[in-house]
Design an enzyme around this catalytic site. Structure first.
Site, PDB file in Angstrom:
ATOM      1  N   ASP A  95       3.544   2.195  -0.542  1.00  0.00           N
ATOM      2  CA  ASP A  95       3.824   2.916  -0.259  1.00  0.00           C
ATOM      3  C   ASP A  95       4.688   3.237   0.706  1.00  0.00           C
ATOM      4  O   ASP A  95       5.205   2.357   1.413  1.00  0.00           O
ATOM      5  CB  ASP A  95       2.685   3.674   0.644  1.00  0.00           C
ATOM      6  CG  ASP A  95       1.623   4.834  -1.001  1.00  0.00           C
ATOM      7  OD1 ASP A  95       1.686   3.886  -1.877  1.00  0.00           O
ATOM      8  OD2 ASP A  95       0.942   4.818  -0.416  1.00  0.00           O
TER       9      ASP A  95
HETATM   10  N1  URA Z   1      -3.250   2.027  -0.633  1.00  0.00           N
HETATM   11  C1  URA Z   1      -2.629   2.531  -0.033  1.00  0.00           C
HETATM   12  O1  URA Z   1      -2.879   3.461  -0.245  1.00  0.00           O
HETATM   13  N2  URA Z   1      -1.139   2.279   0.301  1.00  0.00           N
HETATM   14  C2  URA Z   1      -0.752   1.496  -0.324  1.00  0.00           C
HETATM   15  O2  URA Z   1       0.234   1.477   0.437  1.00  0.00           O
HETATM   16  C3  URA Z   1      -1.679   0.472  -0.089  1.00  0.00           C
HETATM   17  C4  URA Z   1      -3.062   0.637  -0.922  1.00  0.00           C
END
Ligand code: URA
Length: 241
Positions: free
Chosen positions: A103
């Site tokens: 993310d």
């Molecule tokens: N899980 C999440 O919630 N975000 C990420 O970036 C990676 C794994």
């Protein structure tokens, strides 16, 4: 392949720098000095030397990035900086892409490659590659959460497979999670199902490959073929520091 492209791909210098190098007479192809940077070579068969040193041909490149927050895991975006924008010119290749997604606000280990098969294998659920994260939560993590993670968690349409959850004995707002899948916002949604919000998330390792503390946020380096192989190996028990 053009000689200057080959040399730039193997990190001898930028396209411009290797052009200068070739014209200076420092480069030989199969023992013959060459002066033309646009000479067509066969990197699988020809022996290319720079100042007498043979340059090994690597068909694919594997890059390790310590992703900073605020950067999109995408190849291109009109408004926001992407992880590709952080790759220095000399390490760029035409088909480079991030293998997997973090993310925008997630930090830590990200692999970029131009090897589609590698990325596919790494991300395929049947490969069972473990990804380890460090999460900071708004509320203390409890023993009941460990059990829920271990059983697997239903979140809306998604069923998240059983996952390991460890609580920091010194600070229950901090925990480590190991997942084999890579579903959208998976770690955040698993915690949300337990009534907790992730306030910071960092990926620490993929398979047996651990992100070193010394790689600064935003930095990128070339991985060795051995390191690329570690992704598919079982991780040793981790030291939670
Ligand atoms: N899980 C999440 O919630 N975000 C990420 O970036 C990676 C794994």
């Amino acid at each position: 392949m053009r000689l200057d492209k080959f040399l730039a791909n193997e990190n001898i210098g930028s396209r411009k720098e290797v052009g200068v190098l070739v014209r200076s007479g420092a480069v030989t192809v199969n023992g013959q000095a060459v002066k033309k940077a646009d000479l067509q070579i066969d990197p699988e068969r020809d022996t290319i030397c720079v100042n007498g040193r043979a340059i090994q041909y690597n068909r694919y490149v594997y890059l390790l990035m310590n992703k900073p927050a605020g950067v999109l895991t995408a190849t291109r975006d009109n408004r926001t900086k992407t992880v590709l924008d952080l790759v220095p010119e000399t390490l760029r290749r035409k088909d480079l892409f991030p293998a997997g997604r973090l993310d925008k606000d997630t930090t830590g280990m990200l692999i970029l490659t131009d090897d589609g098969d590698f990325a596919h294998r790494m991300l395929a659920p049947k490969s069972h590659v473990l990804k380890r994260y460090e999460a900071v939560l708004d509320l203390p993590v409890e023993a009941a959460d460990i059990r829920r993670f271990a059983e697997g968690i239903q979140s809306g349409e998604d069923l998240f497979a059983p996952a390991l959850l460890e609580i920091d004995p010194e600070d229950p707002h901090r925990a480590w999670v190991e997942i084999r899948e890579g579903k959208f916002h998976q770690v955040k949604r698993m915690f949300l199902a337990c009534g907790k919000t992730v306030t910071a998330l960092r990926r620490l390792s993929i398979g047996a490959l651990v992100l070193e503390e010394t790689l600064p946020a935003g930095a990128v380096r070339v991985m060795t073929p051995e390191e690329a192989g570690l992704v598919f190996q079982k991780a040793k028990p981790q030291n939670n520091d």
